[in-house]
Every structure is written in structure tokens, then in C-alpha cells.
Write a protein that holds these residues in place. Structure first.
Motif, PDB file in Angstrom:
ATOM      1  N   MET A 184      70.023  65.190  42.200  1.00  9.30           N
ATOM      2  CA  MET A 184      69.953  63.209  41.214  1.00  9.30           C
ATOM      3  C   MET A 184      68.816  63.224  39.636  1.00  9.30           C
ATOM      4  N   PRO A 185      69.575  62.713  38.999  1.00  8.65           N
ATOM      5  CA  PRO A 185      68.570  62.859  37.532  1.00  8.65           C
ATOM      6  C   PRO A 185      67.295  61.813  38.153  1.00  8.65           C
ATOM      7  N   GLN A 186      66.728  62.289  36.909  1.00  4.98           N
ATOM      8  CA  GLN A 186      65.368  61.930  36.859  1.00  4.98           C
ATOM      9  C   GLN A 186      65.039  60.687  36.776  1.00  4.98           C
ATOM     10  N   SER A 187      65.304  59.302  36.608  1.00  2.00           N
ATOM     11  CA  SER A 187      65.632  58.627  35.810  1.00  2.00           C
ATOM     12  C   SER A 187      65.518  56.895  37.348  1.00  2.00           C
ATOM     13  N   LEU A 188      66.319  57.678  38.233  1.00  2.00           N
ATOM     14  CA  LEU A 188      66.680  57.832  39.603  1.00  2.00           C
ATOM     15  C   LEU A 188      65.439  56.930  40.235  1.00  2.00           C
ATOM     16  N   TYR A 189      64.446  57.789  40.109  1.00  2.00           N
ATOM     17  CA  TYR A 189      63.747  58.331  41.229  1.00  2.00           C
ATOM     18  C   TYR A 189      62.327  56.920  41.200  1.00  2.00           C
ATOM     19  N   PRO A 190      62.279  56.536  40.169  1.00  2.00           N
ATOM     20  CA  PRO A 190      61.095  54.994  40.069  1.00  2.00           C
ATOM     21  C   PRO A 190      62.555  54.295  41.071  1.00  2.00           C
ATOM     22  N   LEU A 191      62.686  53.711  40.448  1.00  2.00           N
ATOM     23  CA  LEU A 191      64.253  52.843  41.107  1.00  2.00           C
ATOM     24  C   LEU A 191      63.700  52.550  42.825  1.00  2.00           C
ATOM     25  N   LEU A 192      64.074  54.296  42.452  1.00  2.00           N
ATOM     26  CA  LEU A 192      63.916  55.078  44.492  1.00  2.00           C
ATOM     27  C   LEU A 192      62.207  54.060  44.435  1.00  2.00           C
ATOM     28  N   LEU A 193      61.803  54.321  43.982  1.00  2.00           N
ATOM     29  CA  LEU A 193      59.835  53.516  44.936  1.00  2.00           C
ATOM     30  C   LEU A 193      59.839  52.387  44.563  1.00  2.00           C
ATOM     31  N   LEU A 194      60.773  51.738  43.659  1.00  2.00           N
ATOM     32  CA  LEU A 194      60.208  50.317  43.947  1.00  2.00           C
ATOM     33  C   LEU A 194      61.548  49.435  44.725  1.00  2.00           C
ATOM     34  N   ALA A 195      62.709  50.217  44.954  1.00  2.00           N
ATOM     35  CA  ALA A 195      63.208  49.588  46.448  1.00  2.00           C
ATOM     36  C   ALA A 195      62.574  48.786  47.981  1.00  2.00           C
TER      37      ALA A 195
END
Length: 69
Positions: free
Chosen positions: A1-12
Motif C-alpha cells: 500500500m502506498p505511503q500516502s494512503l496511511y494518513p487517509l486511513l487514520l482520518l477515515a
């Protein structure tokens, strides 16, 4: 999974919760804007009737009963 999706998952979760709260607030005020709530006079009359019934029930409860022999 690309590193840019981790902040998005944390804010979901917080973003989803905020959206749910916003939709619930809008839904709660929806009925009052369209006049579905009873008029203040009708509500006062209903409350007065309920108070009178409660007082009558309390008076019946407080009256002493005759003792049985």
C-alpha cells in the motif's frame, strides 16, 4: 500500500464520525422547520391535564385507608 494512503486511513474514522453527527443534527431540526411540532398552547394544555391527573393520583394515594379488623 502506498505511503500516502496511511494518513487517509487514520482520518477515515474521525471524518466519518463527524459526517454522521452532522447528518443527525440536520435530521433532528428537519421536523421542527416544517411545523410538525404541536403548538405551544396545545402542549401547555396537555401538560396541565397531565399535572392534574398526577395530583389526583397523589391525593388518592395520600388519603388514609380505614384499618381492617
Amino acid at each position: 500500500m502506498p505511503q500516502s494512503l496511511y494518513p487517509l486511513l487514520l482520518l477515515a474514522c474521525p471524518i466519518g464520525m463527524g459526517l454522521m453527527m452532522w447528518f443527525m443534527m440536520r435530521g433532528g431540526s428537519h421536523a421542527s422547520r416544517h411545523g410538525h411540532s404541536p403548538s405551544p398552547q396545545a402542549e401547555f394544555a396537555e401538560l396541565r391535564k397531565e399535572i392534574a391527573e398526577l395530583r389526583a393520583a397523589q391525593d388518592q394515594k395520600d388519603t388514609p385507608r380505614p384499618l381492617r379488623s
